[in-house]
Design an enzyme around this catalytic site. Structure first.
Site, mmCIF file in Angstrom:
data_model
loop_
_atom_site.group_PDB
_atom_site.id
_atom_site.type_symbol
_atom_site.label_atom_id
_atom_site.label_comp_id
_atom_site.label_asym_id
_atom_site.label_seq_id
_atom_site.Cartn_x
_atom_site.Cartn_y
_atom_site.Cartn_z
ATOM 1 C CD GLU A 75 48.539 14.866 -18.484
ATOM 2 O OE1 GLU A 75 49.632 15.325 -18.078
ATOM 3 O OE2 GLU A 75 48.102 15.069 -19.627
ATOM 4 N N GLY B 188 40.730 11.889 -28.081
ATOM 5 C CA GLY B 188 41.244 12.195 -26.746
ATOM 6 C C GLY B 188 42.500 11.409 -26.400
ATOM 7 C CE1 TYR C 200 48.031 22.433 -25.138
ATOM 8 C CE2 TYR C 200 46.750 23.433 -26.910
ATOM 9 C CZ TYR C 200 47.235 22.307 -26.266
ATOM 10 O OH TYR C 200 46.931 21.052 -26.735
ATOM 11 C CD1 TRP D 218 41.616 19.519 -24.380
ATOM 12 C CD2 TRP D 218 42.402 21.256 -23.230
ATOM 13 N NE1 TRP D 218 42.792 19.927 -24.970
ATOM 14 C CE2 TRP D 218 43.289 20.985 -24.292
ATOM 15 C CE3 TRP D 218 42.686 22.325 -22.382
ATOM 16 C CZ2 TRP D 218 44.444 21.731 -24.507
ATOM 17 C CZ3 TRP D 218 43.836 23.059 -22.600
ATOM 18 C CH2 TRP D 218 44.700 22.759 -23.658
ATOM 19 C CB SER D 219 35.592 19.171 -25.350
ATOM 20 O OG SER D 219 34.440 18.413 -25.505
ATOM 21 C CD1 TRP D 220 38.825 14.737 -23.267
ATOM 22 C CD2 TRP D 220 38.009 12.659 -23.327
ATOM 23 N NE1 TRP D 220 39.878 13.859 -23.349
ATOM 24 C CE2 TRP D 220 39.411 12.580 -23.387
ATOM 25 C CE3 TRP D 220 37.277 11.473 -23.357
ATOM 26 C CZ2 TRP D 220 40.093 11.360 -23.476
ATOM 27 C CZ3 TRP D 220 37.960 10.267 -23.448
ATOM 28 C CH2 TRP D 220 39.340 10.210 -23.496
ATOM 29 C CG ASP E 92 46.290 13.876 -27.650
ATOM 30 O OD1 ASP E 92 45.125 13.561 -27.386
ATOM 31 O OD2 ASP E 92 46.797 14.939 -27.284
ATOM 32 C CE1 TYR F 143 47.650 18.914 -22.149
ATOM 33 C CE2 TYR F 143 47.484 18.220 -19.845
ATOM 34 C CZ TYR F 143 47.917 17.986 -21.147
ATOM 35 O OH TYR F 143 48.586 16.833 -21.442
HETATM 36 C C1 9WN Z 1 45.529 18.058 -26.958
HETATM 37 C C2 9WN Z 1 43.683 18.075 -21.783
HETATM 38 C C3 9WN Z 1 43.975 17.165 -22.947
HETATM 39 C C4 9WN Z 1 43.147 15.874 -22.904
HETATM 40 C C5 9WN Z 1 43.620 14.863 -23.920
HETATM 41 C C6 9WN Z 1 45.106 14.648 -23.750
HETATM 42 C C7 9WN Z 1 45.845 15.974 -23.878
HETATM 43 C C8 9WN Z 1 46.092 17.771 -25.563
HETATM 44 C C9 9WN Z 1 47.601 17.898 -25.604
HETATM 45 O O1 9WN Z 1 45.374 16.878 -22.910
HETATM 46 O O2 9WN Z 1 45.666 16.460 -25.196
HETATM 47 O O3 9WN Z 1 44.135 18.076 -26.897
HETATM 48 O O4 9WN Z 1 48.083 19.028 -25.700
HETATM 49 O O5 9WN Z 1 48.300 16.883 -25.571
HETATM 50 O O6 9WN Z 1 45.578 13.722 -24.653
HETATM 51 O O7 9WN Z 1 42.912 13.666 -23.758
HETATM 52 O O8 9WN Z 1 41.812 16.169 -23.146
HETATM 53 O O9 9WN Z 1 43.802 17.389 -20.586
#
Ligand code: 9WN
Length: 515
Positions: A447, A203, A114, A64-66, A205, A60
């Site tokens: 994670e 969040g 990504y 990311w927002s949350w 997914d 990632y």
């Molecule tokens: C899509 C970043 C994010 C979290 C999510 C988690 C995962 C992303 C992905 O990673 O989602 O947004 O590519 O799978 O499910 O909660 O914010 O850590």
């Protein structure tokens, strides 16, 4: 609920799930706790990009927002100023309609790092009429509104610096606009709850809760997109290609309607108890912020109370002993509307349905039922598992490895800990906090975890795991090193490492609509 006992190696797991004997309770020892704190700080420093923090460099590589909200909650113990920046960088990418996008892309990261990448979302062009920023690319969907809660906690870590920097005064109007977006554009059920329109929004997914609503979505053809997540993640842990095809279809459909909620078909529309619980917790936080700014906290409290009421009215299931998701499109395809509320409750138990414990004004009988459910056969906290799993241990779709279909996640457990404490369950909250810390240490800030064995899965050095461990450690006087002043070198005692002077807070490109 009884406090999780789980003494060494005695958790009663299924025969095939031989839980490893419990490692020495490392984080209980002051030196081990200080070492854990140092390690958590290193993760956050390593994942810092200059204005925000990536969840993980490999999987990632953007903001990311949350994640940023949870990260700021931990970062405040390391550098309150950096925590403020984390929140403000995210809010700097807010759209004119008030939405806070779920990803803010870092232009220095290659497009293929990504998926979906900025050229898929095309926010600055496709989202122009919804007010997407022109100079930064973002996704077009959102994530749970934990930001006001994070902003409040960040302020509380160092109110003096916050006041000097005008932090709350800057973020408050943006947070108000964000909540207004949810209230005005996302109340698709028409009864006061915000709906999510894509499985990425809550969040969680690939929660089994989305299987039913997603089954109606025609997946994008396999060859039309290229997943990047499988380069870093194990396929057995990640969502399937079929699910990805549906995610892509939904996101493209939203984009092709200019991300305008009034026009988008929103073929997926679900009221999620976790999302709305965080929404109401953040309304209470806005009330606290308004008080500090000599504003009117009353309106925020009223909204929080109304959200609590709507949550109970629409999503509480006495039969399930928890809150459930409501699939607002169930009727549209001919499924029977069984309770007169529109749509249909989804008959799957996910941990999202326990998160309303963060609501301070939840009726007591519901709190008691939830506490019972948490330790009962479906979640087994303190009896069969040491951390809350993301999904029903007895559910047909349970998978101990696959993402949100069973594994235990640190942010969910941190929220549960907060909910337990809020409702007077301090012994349970203490026990859960200890388990979270132990698991964070043992898994190198994974994670997520296999809920039975505690084995770490997904990314390591994951930012919110480190941040939330830091937050729990900060309650311990032996670990709660004073927040470092800029330029102060690390103390040997577990105090935070040296933090360079902060970069200036990026000026927001355009002000939020603040009606
Ligand atoms: C899509 C970043 C994010 C979290 C999510 C988690 C995962 C992303 C992905 O990673 O989602 O947004 O590519 O799978 O499910 O909660 O914010 O850590």
């Amino acid at each position: 609920m009884t406090p999780p006992p789980a003494p060494a190696g005695t958790a009663s797991t299924p025969a095939s799930d031989s839980a490893p004997s419990r490692p020495p309770d490392l984080p209980q020892l002051p030196e081990a706790r200080r070492a854990l704190r140092r390690a958590a700080c290193q993760v956050l420093l390593g994942n810092w990009t200059g204005s925000s923090t990536v969840p993980s460099h490999g999987l990632y590589p953007h903001q990311w927002s949350w994640d940023s909200a949870f990260i700021a909650i931990g970062l405040r113990h390391l550098s309150p100023v950096r925590a403020q920046q984390e929140v403000e960088t995210l809010l700097g990418a807010q759209w004119g309609d008030g939405r806070v996008p779920h990803i803010v892309f870092n232009r220095a990261v290659p497009l293929d790092a990504y998926f979906p990448s900025p050229d898929f979302w095309r926010s600055s062009s496709a989202g122009a009429t919804a007010g997407a920023p022109r100079t930064v690319e973002t996704s077009g969907v959102v994530q749970p509104p934990v930001h006001a809660l994070a902003a409040w906690l960040v302020h509380s870590a160092d109110p003096g610096t916050s006041a000097r920097r005008g932090f709350l005064a800057r973020v408050y109007p943006r947070l108000v606009a964000w909540h207004r977006y949810l209230a005005d554009h996302r109340d698709l059920g028409g009864h006061g709850l915000a709906a999510v329109v894509h499985p990425w929004e809550p969040g969680m997914d690939n929660s089994p809760c989305w299987d039913g609503p997603l089954a109606r979505i025609e997946p994008a053809a396999a060859g039309t997109f290229r997943r990047a997540d499988l380069v870093h993640g194990t396929a057995a842990d990640r969502p399937t290609d079929l699910d990805y095809g549906r995610y892509v279809r939904l996101a493209a459909e939203y984009r092709d309607h200019g991300y305008r909620d009034a026009e988008a078909p929103h073929s997926f529309a679900v009221e999620d108890p976790g999302f709305n619980a965080l929404f109401l917790a953040s309304e209470y936080a806005l009330a606290r912020i308004a008080e500090v700014l000599d504003g009117d906290p009353g309106l925020h409290r009223q909204r929080a109370a109304a959200l609590t009421e709507a949550l109970v009215e629409r999503l509480w299931s006495p039969e399930a002993g928890q809150f459930l998701c409501r699939d607002l499109r169930a009727e549209a395809v001919g499924d029977a509307a069984v309770d007169g509320h529109g749509g249909r409750l989804v008959a799957e138990r996910s941990a999202a349905g326990l998160l309303p414990l963060v609501a301070p004004e939840l009726p007591r009988h519901i709190v008691e039922t939830l506490l019972h459910t948490v330790s009962g056969e479906h979640y087994g906290l303190g009896t069969t598992v040491r951390l809350l799993p993301s999904y029903d241990l007895r559910g047909a779709a349970f998978d101990r490895c696959r993402y949100w279909r069973g594994p235990a996640w640190f942010n969910v457990n941190w929220l549960l800990e907060r909910g337990l404490r809020q409702h007077g369950e301090s012994a349970c909250a203490d026990a859960l906090a200890a388990e979270v810390l132990r698991a964070a240490a043992a898994s190198r800030f994974a994670e997520y975890l296999d809920p039975y064995t505690g084995q770490g899965r997904g990314a390591r050095d994951f930012s919110w795991t480190a941040a939330l461990a830091l937050d729990l450690l900060a309650r311990d006087p032996a670990c709660a090193a004073p927040a470092p002043r800029t330029g102060v070198p690390a103390a040997a005692s577990g105090a935070a490492p040296h933090i360079p002077a902060p970069a200036p807070v990026p000026a927001p490109e355009k002000g939020p609509v603040n009606r």
